[in-house]
Design an enzyme around this catalytic site. Structure first.
Site, PDB file in Angstrom:
ATOM      1  CD  GLU A  76     -21.959 -14.601  -5.314  1.00 34.52           C
ATOM      2  OE1 GLU A  76     -21.181 -14.271  -6.225  1.00 34.52           O
ATOM      3  OE2 GLU A  76     -22.175 -13.892  -4.308  1.00 34.52           O
ATOM      4  CE  LYS A 133     -20.544 -11.591  -1.662  1.00 37.38           C
ATOM      5  NZ  LYS A 133     -21.219 -11.470  -2.985  1.00 37.38           N
ATOM      6  CB  CYS A 138     -18.375 -13.631  -4.795  1.00 32.73           C
ATOM      7  SG  CYS A 138     -18.065 -12.930  -6.438  1.00 32.73           S
TER       8      CYS A 138
HETATM    9  N1  LIG Z   1     -20.805 -11.447  -6.432  1.00 25.96           N
HETATM   10  C1  LIG Z   1     -19.780 -10.720  -6.075  1.00 25.96           C
HETATM   11  O1  LIG Z   1     -19.465 -10.578  -4.910  1.00 25.96           O
HETATM   12  C2  LIG Z   1     -19.028 -10.096  -7.206  1.00 25.96           C
HETATM   13  C3  LIG Z   1     -17.654  -9.619  -6.813  1.00 25.96           C
HETATM   14  C4  LIG Z   1     -16.928  -8.976  -7.926  1.00 25.96           C
HETATM   15  O2  LIG Z   1     -17.319  -9.053  -9.086  1.00 25.96           O
HETATM   16  C5  LIG Z   1     -15.707  -8.239  -7.608  1.00 25.96           C
HETATM   17  O3  LIG Z   1     -15.156  -7.614  -8.507  1.00 25.96           O
HETATM   18  O4  LIG Z   1     -15.263  -8.271  -6.452  1.00 25.96           O
END
Ligand SMILES: NC(=O)CCC(=O)C(=O)O
Length: 283
Positions: free
Chosen positions: A49, A119, A160
């Site tokens: 990412e 996303k 993520c």
């Molecule tokens: N970049 C993200 O979306 C981080 C997501 C994350 O750290 C989480 O705990 O969920």
């Protein structure tokens, strides 16, 4: 007659260092993509990412590019074609005339843009004394899934925070996916608690391979990534894992194993969809 076993591919996950220079980030990614293919024989290469920009709401607008005309898209397309690989292009901040997205591009061995995935679930959390982050201050969430056929398998993309939503993974399983790939940058609070847990949970829920690809940890960065990029097999076993620095990890994914788990523990066909279900509303 016995069913013919399905093939697989070798995947390389590039846990890249990311700094303030977009040109350096891109050059480093291209060098490491080439060596993942030349030294390790990868057929599929996946990036983290936000690999061309530091991760942070203050950075996204400055580093954003249009897809597929921006320099990052053009470089990823060219290197995928040069090496004849499938390239899961991590994510970059994407600029459109009306919004900014956190977007993954996927490139074919001919250099064609096979898919873009924006996303869907934006990372908005508030853990007092831990971490507060609000992607939604500057980003817009996507509303489309992305499924890419690769060598007889079907690969779904999430980014993520999306990995926390079992419903998204379920939709990909409904669409016949065998592997889910999540470029991601968990942090030092939630990473140790949830990164592996969630990767293994989604592998177990969907009986699929899961790959998670993080930037390398940089203790001096505004947002410190957890690292630990990994490949989890459909038995929910971690089969390859990085530490926290810059590293390439490689795994041979074997889709025969997906078929094996699904045949031996047939939960998908045993669901009581007369009582509950997860269905697409829009995508
Ligand atoms: N970049 C993200 O979306 C981080 C997501 C994350 O750290 C989480 O705990 O969920």
């Amino acid at each position: 007659m016995s069913k013919m076993a399905r093939a697989g591919f070798r995947i390389a996950l590039l846990q890249l260092k990311v700094g303030p220079s977009k040109a350096d980030n891109l050059a480093n990614a291209l060098t490491r993509i080439r060596s993942a293919v030349r030294d390790n024989g990868a057929r599929v290469v996946a990036l983290p990412e936000c690999f061309n920009s530091p991760y942070g709401t203050q950075h996204f607008a400055k580093y954003a590019e249009e897809i597929p005309t921006g320099e990052t898209s053009r470089s990823l397309s060219a290197v995928a074609k040069e090496l004849g690989i499938y390239l899961i292009g991590g994510t970059i901040p994407e600029r459109t005339p009306t919004a900014t997205y956190n977007t993954c591009t996927v490139w074919s061995p001919e250099g064609a843009l096979l898919a873009t995935y924006r996303k869907i679930h934006l990372f908005d959390i508030n853990i007092p004394g831990g971490i507060t982050f609000r992607e939604s201050d500057v980003l817009t969430g996507g509303d489309q899934l992305a499924v890419i056929p690769i060598d007889g398998a079907r690969v779904g993309i999430g980014i993520c925070y999306d990995i926390r939503f079992d419903e998204l993974a379920r939709l990909y399983r409904n669409k016949g996916c065998d592997m889910l790939i999540y470029p991601g940058a968990f942090n030092m609070k939630t990473g140790p608690l949830h990164w592996e847990l969630l990767a293994r949970a989604r592998a177990n829920d969907t009986q699929s391979y899961i790959a998670t690809i993080s930037p390398a940890r940089d203790a001096g960065a505004g947002y410190i990534a957890w690292g630990h990029s990994m490949v989890v097999d459909p038995w929910a076993k971690v089969v390859a894992e990085a530490a926290d620095g810059e590293e390439t990890i490689v795994a041979d994914v074997d889709f025969g194993k997906v078929d094996e788990v699904r045949a031996q523990i047939p939960v998908f066909s045993q669901r009581r969809t007369d009582l509950y279900d997860t269905k697409e509303q829009k995508c």
